[in-house]
Scaffold this active site. Structure first.
Site, PDB file in Angstrom:
ATOM      1  N   GLN A 232      -5.491  -0.898   0.142  1.00 30.53           N
ATOM      2  CA  GLN A 232      -4.814  -1.203   1.396  1.00 30.53           C
ATOM      3  C   GLN A 232      -5.082  -0.065   2.378  1.00 30.53           C
ATOM      4  OE1 GLN A 232      -0.448  -0.696   2.087  1.00 30.53           O
ATOM      5  NE2 GLN A 232      -0.432  -2.928   2.266  1.00 30.53           N
TER       6      GLN A 232
ATOM      7  N   TYR B  49       4.342   0.090  10.461  1.00 31.92           N
ATOM      8  CA  TYR B  49       3.271   1.059  10.644  1.00 31.92           C
ATOM      9  C   TYR B  49       2.431   0.674  11.863  1.00 31.92           C
ATOM     10  CZ  TYR B  49       5.100   2.587   6.204  1.00 31.92           C
ATOM     11  OH  TYR B  49       5.949   3.021   5.230  1.00 31.92           O
TER      12      TYR B  49
ATOM     13  N   ARG C 126      -1.857  -7.689   5.475  1.00 31.39           N
ATOM     14  CA  ARG C 126      -0.414  -7.752   5.219  1.00 31.39           C
ATOM     15  C   ARG C 126       0.308  -7.777   6.556  1.00 31.39           C
ATOM     16  NH1 ARG C 126       3.375  -4.606   0.860  1.00 31.39           N
ATOM     17  NH2 ARG C 126       2.902  -6.527  -0.274  1.00 31.39           N
TER      18      ARG C 126
ATOM     19  N   ALA D  58      -0.635   2.254   0.225  1.00 31.68           N
ATOM     20  CA  ALA D  58      -1.136   2.437   1.583  1.00 31.68           C
ATOM     21  C   ALA D  58      -2.015   3.680   1.615  1.00 31.68           C
ATOM     22  CB  ALA D  58       0.039   2.581   2.554  1.00 31.68           C
TER      23      ALA D  58
ATOM     24  N   SER E   1       1.366  -5.110  -6.042  1.00 32.46           N
ATOM     25  CA  SER E   1       1.553  -4.839  -4.620  1.00 32.46           C
ATOM     26  C   SER E   1       1.362  -3.350  -4.327  1.00 32.46           C
ATOM     27  CB  SER E   1       2.971  -5.269  -4.219  1.00 32.46           C
ATOM     28  OG  SER E   1       3.126  -5.259  -2.822  1.00 32.46           O
TER      29      SER E   1
END
Length: 359
Positions: A100, A183, A231, A58, A23
């Protein structure tokens, strides 16, 4: 018969060797967005450890989209070279490299968590003015973001598109849009943070508009045969916030757009009381999978092989995303294979002599 956890998983033209996914986990270890040897070793060790898919932390699509000044970025061409070195290593060791793409919105401009994680005021070194759908601060004592105008929204979409093009050049075989954890995209989705009265606020159709438009932009440069994840935080865990019903509705739209997997998390947009416990978010991956007819990834306090296998056996998700457990043990997949009686997960040749301890 192989455990489901260790069966290959095909997504468009890409095959994962198993269902274990690293992840995205922020490392707060970059300067001006650049990856360095920390990222090579951090991500590379999970490839040698046997994971099927490794998704970067991220990765900011713009400088102002970083959570902190130490975030990984993909907002300029100079970032590509080191990322390509990392993806080459991951692929050489049998895993698939994904990234991501993210914009922190109002949750940007923070110090690293081990230094307290507080927002840095915009007039202080390493701080900047944040942006969001509405001028609403995330927490008491933080600066309210600037409300994005139409030009600002167009810039966000262009930044995601340019980042996706760079991701392709850097050798990533999969991208994930970060629409969770409070976010920017999540901020637009939730009525708790989006008080706009134009076409990007109010009704569900308006609040999801930015995400759908970003996907349209990204798909102009991202090949149709490569995987595309999103996501989502399936719920804000707060009355009047984004909820699982809306997540299912959005997932149906994302499927129509060609999204392959919903990486299903929760929360992060407002301070909320969350019933945390082993596998506490799996129920949402299950519901989205069943009701929207789209593949899902489950994440959240999944910490052992049998727990992961049970989730897959029960049809609650297609992939298992693990974070903290893979920080504790980069070689969890190798250990899990042994625990589940699966002998075919290839160990690095350099480590093969340790595969079976001598009696």
């Amino acid at each position: 018969m192989a455990p489901i956890l260790f069966t290959p998983y095909q997504i468009k033209s890409v095959q994962l060797r198993n269902r274990i996914v690293v992840s995205p986990m922020c490392q707060y270890s970059s300067t001006d967005g650049f990856a360095d040897n920390w990222h090579l070793v951090h991500l590379g060790s999970r490839a040698t450890g046997g994971a099927g898919l490794i998704i970067t932390e991220a990765t900011a699509v713009s400088p102002e989209g970083r959570i902190s000044f130490a975030d990984l970025g993909i907002y300029k061409d100079e970032h590509i070279a080191k990322l390509k070195e990392i993806t080459d290593f991951i692929h050489a060791n049998g895993a698939v490299a994904g990234t991501q793409l993210a914009h922190a919105g109002r949750k940007a401009s923070h110090i690293q968590p081990w230094l307290g994680g507080k927002q840095i005021p915009s007039d202080q070194p390493n701080g900047w003015k944040t942006v969001g759908p509405s001028a609403i601060a995330f927490a008491d004592g933080e600066e309210a973001p600037l409300e994005l105008d139409k030009a600002g929204i167009e810039k966000v979409k262009a930044d995601f598109k340019a980042a996706a093009a760079r991701a392709l050049q850097a050798g990533f075989k999969l991208i994930e849009l970060h629409g969770a954890h409070g976010y920017l995209i999540h901020q637009f989705l939730s009525p708790l943070s989006n008080h706009r009265t134009d076409e990007y606020g109010g009704a569900f159709e308006n609040r999801v508009r930015l995400l759908l438009e970003i996907i349209d932009e990204v798909k102009q440069v991202w090949p149709d045969d490569l995987p595309f994840f999103v996501r989502l935080s399936a719920t804000d865990w707060t009355e009047g916030g984004w909820n699982i019903t809306e997540s299912v509705q959005l997932a149906k739209l994302l499927k129509e757009k060609g999204v392959d997997v919903i990486d299903t998390s929760t929360a992060g947009n407002v301070l909320a009381k969350i019933p945390v416990g082993p596998g506490y978010q799996v129920q949402f991956a299950d519901q989205i999978r069943r009701e929207a007819g789209i593949a899902t990834g489950a994440v959240g306090m999944i910490t052992n092989a049998q727990q992961a296998e049970n989730i897959l056996e029960e049809g609650m998700a297609d992939l298992i995303l693990m974070a903290r457990e893979l920080l504790r043990d980069p070689y969890f997949p190798l250990r899990a294979a042994n625990e589940l009686g699966y002998d075919d997960l290839k160990w690095p040749e350099q480590y093969e002599r340790a595969k079976r301890p001598k009696a």
